[in-house]
Each structure stands twice: as C-alpha cells, then as structure tokens.
Design an enzyme around this catalytic site. Structure first.
Site, PDB file in Angstrom:
ATOM      1  NE  ARG A   1      60.269 -12.699 -75.152  1.00 37.69           N
ATOM      2  CZ  ARG A   1      60.096 -12.760 -73.833  1.00 37.69           C
ATOM      3  NH1 ARG A   1      58.858 -12.824 -73.343  1.00 37.69           N
ATOM      4  NH2 ARG A   1      61.128 -12.768 -73.002  1.00 37.69           N
TER       5      ARG A   1
ATOM      6  CE  LYS B   1      62.001 -15.875 -76.279  1.00 32.35           C
ATOM      7  NZ  LYS B   1      63.395 -15.528 -76.625  1.00 32.35           N
TER       8      LYS B   1
ATOM      9  CG  HIS C   1      62.704  -8.390 -80.851  1.00 30.25           C
ATOM     10  ND1 HIS C   1      61.731  -9.008 -80.092  1.00 30.25           N
ATOM     11  CD2 HIS C   1      63.844  -8.476 -80.129  1.00 30.25           C
ATOM     12  CE1 HIS C   1      62.261  -9.463 -78.967  1.00 30.25           C
ATOM     13  NE2 HIS C   1      63.539  -9.145 -78.956  1.00 30.25           N
TER      14      HIS C   1
ATOM     15  NE  ARG D   1      60.937  -8.346 -75.699  1.00 26.05           N
ATOM     16  CZ  ARG D   1      60.554  -8.735 -74.481  1.00 26.05           C
ATOM     17  NH1 ARG D   1      59.374  -8.345 -74.022  1.00 26.05           N
ATOM     18  NH2 ARG D   1      61.322  -9.494 -73.733  1.00 26.05           N
TER      19      ARG D   1
ATOM     20  CG  HIS E   1      64.565  -9.726 -70.085  1.00 24.25           C
ATOM     21  ND1 HIS E   1      65.161  -8.500 -70.226  1.00 24.25           N
ATOM     22  CD2 HIS E   1      64.141 -10.083 -71.332  1.00 24.25           C
ATOM     23  CE1 HIS E   1      65.098  -8.122 -71.498  1.00 24.25           C
ATOM     24  NE2 HIS E   1      64.488  -9.066 -72.180  1.00 24.25           N
TER      25      HIS E   1
ATOM     26  CE1 TYR F   1      66.392  -3.207 -74.616  1.00 24.04           C
ATOM     27  CE2 TYR F   1      66.365  -4.756 -72.785  1.00 24.04           C
ATOM     28  CZ  TYR F   1      66.045  -4.431 -74.082  1.00 24.04           C
ATOM     29  OH  TYR F   1      65.366  -5.335 -74.862  1.00 24.04           O
TER      30      TYR F   1
END
Length: 307
Positions: free
Chosen positions: A162, A185, A253, A256, A279, A288
């Site tokens: 990120r 995150k 982004h 990524r 994730h 994806y």
C-alpha cells in the site's frame, strides 16, 4: 438534519473511537469516517424519537428504528454501498457499547445491508505497469526526486505494498534484503519478498538522496527532507497516466492491484497472494479471481477460432 447528541452518547462514541485506535490501529481518516457515521446515526435517533439519546435509549434501539434509519439514508440519495458502510460503522459501535453496558444489540447487529455490486479492481497490463514506473520517473525536476518516485511505485507493483506502507519505511528497514517485514492495516504483520528490481530502484534513490538516513527517519523524503506526502506520488502518477493515455483508474493503488492480478494470472496461489497483500479476509483477495476471469474471457473472445 441537525447533528445533536447527548453528552453521554458523545462520551460513549469517544470511548469507542479510542478503542478502535488502540486495538485496530485505525488511521485518522478511518476514525473520522467512523465518527461521522455513528454521530449521524445517533442524531437521527434523536430526531426520530424527539428526545435525547442517552445510553439507555441507545440500548433500546429496535428493528423498526434500523429500518427507518436506512430508509432515511436512501431518501437522502445515498448509494447502497454508502449505506452499507455506515451500517458497518454503527454495528462496530454497538458491539463495543453492548459489551461495555451489558445489553443485547440484536436489533442493530441483525440489520441487513442493502446489496450492491462490488467494484472490481482495475489493474494495468504488464506493459502499462512497466511504462507507468518509467514515466513516473520523468515528472520531477530533480534527479533524486525522479529516482524516489520510481522507487516508490516500483515497491507498489513489485511488492504489492500500500502507498502508506511504502512511505512508512524507515532507515531501520535498510538496506533492503530479499524480504521485508511490513506492519499493515490493523497492525497485521506480514513478510513480503523484495525483487531485485525493487532493491535496485531503492538503492538508486538512496545513492542520490541528499538527506541522511537515520534509523527512525522516513526513507522517502520530500523536497525539504520531511516524510514524503502521498499526494506527490498521486500527482506524479496522474501526470504519467495522462502522458501514457491510461484511464483515470491508473492510480498508485492500481499498481498494487496489478501486482496481485499478474501474480494470479501467472498461476499464483490465492492464499499466498492473500498473505502477500495483507488481506484479513480471503474474500477480499477473491475479487482478483473475477478480474482474471474477465481477462481470460477477453483473450478467449479475441483468439477463439469462431465457426
């Protein structure tokens, strides 16, 4: 609607946000979005019941209250996605509040978000991703800043970082080895491989950067030596995509997204890609697979020998 809430409700919201910051390491932008959504909900209840919503009234929220609130949001013109986001924030607040105050939050937690079509990531082609990296390096006026921008975008595409993760690297992360420990995150830690091309890009930048690399200082610096503002990378990327004739979705982004999609297209394992991206849920990574299916269908339609 006037955003009026009781002091008790305001204190509860403040405590919840503090907990989100401490436990989930939520960003300032995320916390502000949570705060706005929860305050709007409590303010709606105040107007809906024509009385201040202290802790006791908040604990008595009913299913009809939830339906009335979501109907109000739709009348205000909010899209289903936005309603779902607000509901998610309210549920988070109620989970915390119910645990603290000892009431049953079923009416809130059982509320169903409206269905909406999830937006698929918009990756670049492999050629476009490479061209983006090269062209980003032509946007700055100084050689060291050009090398800096290329290094950042190379990390986004080459490591799936990120933008906040790339710009969060410090002197302690140097020199880059074959892998990099990233705290993403929710303070979720992951190890990502660093390709030789990414190491070379960072080394080229470091050789030209006029500022010393102290252990606690940001690797990527602005013109005056402070931490690089992500808006500058966004601006360089925007200028590059316009020169290349790429769509507006070609953002930092998107690099990524491209990393993940190209890995999947090359036969990468979905679980491994989930770990590389950081994730929390596999369902996020599964988006994806849909992107790759779209690509496969385009290839099929373009190349299949039609009768």
């Amino acid at each position: 609607m006037t955003l009026t809430i009781s002091p008790a409700a305001r204190d509860a919201l403040s405590g919840w946000l503090d907990a989100q910051k401490a436990l989930r390491n939520a960003s300032a932008n995320t916390l502000e979005a949570y705060r706005a959504d929860a305050v709007e909900f409590v303010a709606f209840l105040t107007a809906h019941h024509a009385e201040p919503q202290g802790l006791a009234p908040l604990a008595r929220v009913t299913t009809p209250d939830m339906r009335a609130w979501m109907a109000h949001l739709r009348r205000e013109g909010l899209a289903a996605r936005s309603v779902a986001r607000k509901l998610s924030a309210v549920k988070s607040f109620y989970r915390w509040l119910a645990q603290r105050e000892g009431f049953e939050p079923t009416a809130v937690l059982s509320a169903r978000a409206p269905k909406f079509q999830k937006k698929l990531p918009r990756p670049l082609t492999e050629d476009a991703a490479r061209a983006m990296i090269d062209t980003v390096g032509m946007q700055s006026q100084t050689t060291w800043q050009s090398a800096r921008d290329m290094a950042v975008v190379t990390l986004l595409y080459g490591c799936g970082l990120r933008i906040s993760e790339a710009l969060g690297l410090t002197g302690r992360d140097l020199p880059l080895g074959e892998s990099l420990r990233i705290l993403g995150k929710g303070r979720k830690e992951r190890i990502v491989p660093v390709l030789p091309v990414a190491r070379r890009a960072v080394e080229s930048y470091l050789a030209l950067c006029p500022y010393p690399m102290e252990p606690d200082a940001a690797v990527f610096r602005g013109a005056r030596g402070g931490p690089l503002n992500p808006r500058l990378i966004a601006k360089a990327t925007e200028q590059a995509r316009m020169q290349l004739g790429l769509p507006a979705t070609a953002t930092p982004h998107a690099m990524r997204h491209s990393f993940a999609t190209h890995l999947l297209g090359a036969g990468g394992d979905l679980r491994a890609i989930q770990e590389l991206l950081g994730h929390a849920s596999l369902s996020t990574t599964q988006a994806y697979t849909a992107v790759d299916e779209v690509h496969l269908m385009k290839v099929y339609e373009a190349t299949h020998p039609k009768a």
